[in-house]
Design an enzyme around this catalytic site. Structure first.
Site, PDB file in Angstrom:
ATOM      1  N   ASN A   9      30.447  39.120  46.068  1.00  0.00           N
ATOM      2  CA  ASN A   9      30.001  40.723  45.573  1.00  0.00           C
ATOM      3  C   ASN A   9      28.425  40.173  45.003  1.00  0.00           C
ATOM      4  O   ASN A   9      28.365  38.982  44.542  1.00  0.00           O
ATOM      5  CB  ASN A   9      30.300  40.189  44.183  1.00  0.00           C
ATOM      6  CG  ASN A   9      30.085  41.215  42.796  1.00  0.00           C
ATOM      7  OD1 ASN A   9      29.320  42.108  43.277  1.00  0.00           O
ATOM      8  ND2 ASN A   9      30.565  40.633  41.966  1.00  0.00           N
ATOM      9  N   LYS A  11      26.313  42.449  43.469  1.00  0.00           N
ATOM     10  CA  LYS A  11      26.012  42.480  42.476  1.00  0.00           C
ATOM     11  C   LYS A  11      24.271  43.461  43.559  1.00  0.00           C
ATOM     12  O   LYS A  11      24.092  43.791  44.201  1.00  0.00           O
ATOM     13  CB  LYS A  11      25.850  41.610  41.515  1.00  0.00           C
ATOM     14  CG  LYS A  11      27.162  40.670  41.478  1.00  0.00           C
ATOM     15  CD  LYS A  11      26.922  39.846  40.791  1.00  0.00           C
ATOM     16  CE  LYS A  11      28.024  39.245  40.162  1.00  0.00           C
ATOM     17  NZ  LYS A  11      28.632  38.671  38.747  1.00  0.00           N
ATOM     18  N   HIS A  94      34.938  46.063  37.562  1.00  0.00           N
ATOM     19  CA  HIS A  94      33.942  44.687  37.585  1.00  0.00           C
ATOM     20  C   HIS A  94      33.395  44.467  35.880  1.00  0.00           C
ATOM     21  O   HIS A  94      33.361  45.708  34.991  1.00  0.00           O
ATOM     22  CB  HIS A  94      32.730  44.180  38.067  1.00  0.00           C
ATOM     23  CG  HIS A  94      32.309  43.466  38.198  1.00  0.00           C
ATOM     24  ND1 HIS A  94      31.576  42.410  37.278  1.00  0.00           N
ATOM     25  CD2 HIS A  94      32.365  41.907  39.055  1.00  0.00           C
ATOM     26  CE1 HIS A  94      31.069  41.461  37.743  1.00  0.00           C
ATOM     27  NE2 HIS A  94      31.587  40.684  38.937  1.00  0.00           N
ATOM     28  N   GLU A  96      30.828  42.911  34.329  1.00  0.00           N
ATOM     29  CA  GLU A  96      29.463  44.182  34.351  1.00  0.00           C
ATOM     30  C   GLU A  96      29.660  45.030  33.779  1.00  0.00           C
ATOM     31  O   GLU A  96      28.328  45.417  32.454  1.00  0.00           O
ATOM     32  CB  GLU A  96      28.655  42.818  35.013  1.00  0.00           C
ATOM     33  CG  GLU A  96      28.000  41.603  35.282  1.00  0.00           C
ATOM     34  CD  GLU A  96      28.000  40.821  36.614  1.00  0.00           C
ATOM     35  OE1 GLU A  96      27.571  41.824  37.367  1.00  0.00           O
ATOM     36  OE2 GLU A  96      28.560  40.103  36.531  1.00  0.00           O
ATOM     37  N   GLU A 167      38.630  37.286  36.661  1.00  0.00           N
ATOM     38  CA  GLU A 167      37.533  36.982  36.433  1.00  0.00           C
ATOM     39  C   GLU A 167      36.582  36.603  35.303  1.00  0.00           C
ATOM     40  O   GLU A 167      36.760  37.330  34.731  1.00  0.00           O
ATOM     41  CB  GLU A 167      36.988  38.348  37.499  1.00  0.00           C
ATOM     42  CG  GLU A 167      36.233  38.800  38.798  1.00  0.00           C
ATOM     43  CD  GLU A 167      35.597  38.466  39.318  1.00  0.00           C
ATOM     44  OE1 GLU A 167      34.320  37.959  40.487  1.00  0.00           O
ATOM     45  OE2 GLU A 167      33.962  38.783  38.649  1.00  0.00           O
ATOM     46  N   GLY A 173      28.954  33.635  36.770  1.00  0.00           N
ATOM     47  CA  GLY A 173      27.321  33.039  36.667  1.00  0.00           C
ATOM     48  C   GLY A 173      26.466  32.000  36.310  1.00  0.00           C
ATOM     49  O   GLY A 173      25.869  31.680  35.777  1.00  0.00           O
ATOM     50  N   SER A 213      31.980  31.462  39.725  1.00  0.00           N
ATOM     51  CA  SER A 213      30.998  30.877  39.829  1.00  0.00           C
ATOM     52  C   SER A 213      31.893  29.820  41.049  1.00  0.00           C
ATOM     53  O   SER A 213      32.363  28.948  41.355  1.00  0.00           O
ATOM     54  CB  SER A 213      31.145  29.449  39.062  1.00  0.00           C
ATOM     55  OG  SER A 213      30.698  30.223  37.941  1.00  0.00           O
TER      56      SER A 213
HETATM   57  P1  PGA Z   1      29.466  33.852  40.158  1.00  0.00           P
HETATM   58  O1  PGA Z   1      29.700  35.905  40.321  1.00  0.00           O
HETATM   59  O2  PGA Z   1      30.422  33.902  41.846  1.00  0.00           O
HETATM   60  O3  PGA Z   1      28.182  34.552  40.419  1.00  0.00           O
HETATM   61  O4  PGA Z   1      29.754  33.687  39.223  1.00  0.00           O
HETATM   62  C1  PGA Z   1      31.147  36.325  40.354  1.00  0.00           C
HETATM   63  C2  PGA Z   1      31.758  37.815  39.634  1.00  0.00           C
HETATM   64  O5  PGA Z   1      30.904  38.136  39.010  1.00  0.00           O
HETATM   65  O6  PGA Z   1      32.368  38.442  41.283  1.00  0.00           O
END
Ligand code: PGA
Length: 249
Positions: A9, A11, A94, A96, A167, A173, A213
């Site tokens: 992903n 983003k 997601h 976010e 998640e 992140g 992560s």
């Molecule tokens: P990350 O993001 O691996 O940077 O923690 C995962 C995601 O938001 O899908």
């Protein structure tokens, strides 16, 4: 048999040019693997990636879509528009988008229905609790409620096609990964919830990813858990050598 599925992903990272550079390097490193893989990129890079990965089995995904066929929805993209480009997957819900852009279980549900009923694009549905909810011991209730609302009205056949990404928001992140046991516990809960909402056959088919992560250093132990069929990878999917290491866990 569920085939492992690891998706990146990106983003809001990478221009078209940067996506092309990634694809060239990634294709060179990409060897024989039984793992299914895909990159979920910004809308502007999708066509470039579909073209770049045409002669490979690397999939391409969007990160969002609107649930209406067309209309006065400034800034939005429809399922038909993604279909025309040749996109294979679409992330839905997601955290976010839920946190910053007003995505709700209701809109997530409408998006799943639109994708499943009007296209072959596979939805990657994200669910997961935030830190306060985990600290209050509410993570199971939160995820069960999200799944129940997000899947409302989907048939058995439709439900079986959805990839579910667990998640935990506190692990996205942040460099803070859920322990493999915590991830396994929640992915088992998700499978169990799908069984309760549908049946054993449906929950056996559903692909469940862990996200938050994931990096080369922790991919093996996460992927080795029984109920975890794959990963949704943010930061580490931006670098071809790192993403390849995760795929070759
Ligand atoms: P990350 O993001 O691996 O940077 O923690 C995962 C995601 O938001 O899908």
């Amino acid at each position: 048999m569920r085939i492992p599925f690891i998706a990146g992903n990106w983003k809001m990272f990478k221009t078209k040019m940067e996506a092309l550079e990634f694809a060239d390097e990634f294709k060179k490193l990409y060897g024989d693997t039984d793992v299914k893989t895909a990159i979920c990129a910004p809308f502007t890079a999708l066509e470039t990636l579909v073209e770049a990965f045409r002669d490979t089995n690397i999939g391409v995904g969007a990160q969002n879509v609107h649930f209406e066929e067309e209309g006065a929805f400034t800034g939005e993209i429809s399922v038909s528009m993604l279909k025309e480009i040749g996109v294979d997957y679409c992330i839905v819900g997601h955290s976010e988008r839920r946190e910053y852009f007003g995505e709700t279980d209701e809109t997530v549900n409408l998006k799943l229905k639109k994708l499943l009923r009007d296209s072959d694009i596979i939805p990657i549905l994200c669910v997961g609790e935030n830190l306060a909810q985990r600290e209050a011991g509410k993570e199971q209730d939160i995820v069960i409620n999200q799944l129940t609302a997000d899947f409302a009205g989907l048939t058995h056949e439709e439900a079986a096609k959805v990839v579910i990404a667990y998640e935990p928001i506190w692990a996205i992140g942040t460099g803070k990964t859920a322990t493999p046991e915590q991830a396994e516990e929640m992915c088992a809960l998700i499978r169990n919830t799908v069984e309760k909402l549908y049946d054993e056959d449906t929950c056996d088919k559903v692909i469940i990813q862990y996200g938050g992560s994931v990096k080369p250093e922790n991919a093996t132990e996460i992927m080795n858990m029984d109920e975890i069929d794959g990963a949704l990878v943010g930061g580490a999917s931006l670098i071809p050598s790192k993403f390849i290491e995760i795929i070759n866990f």
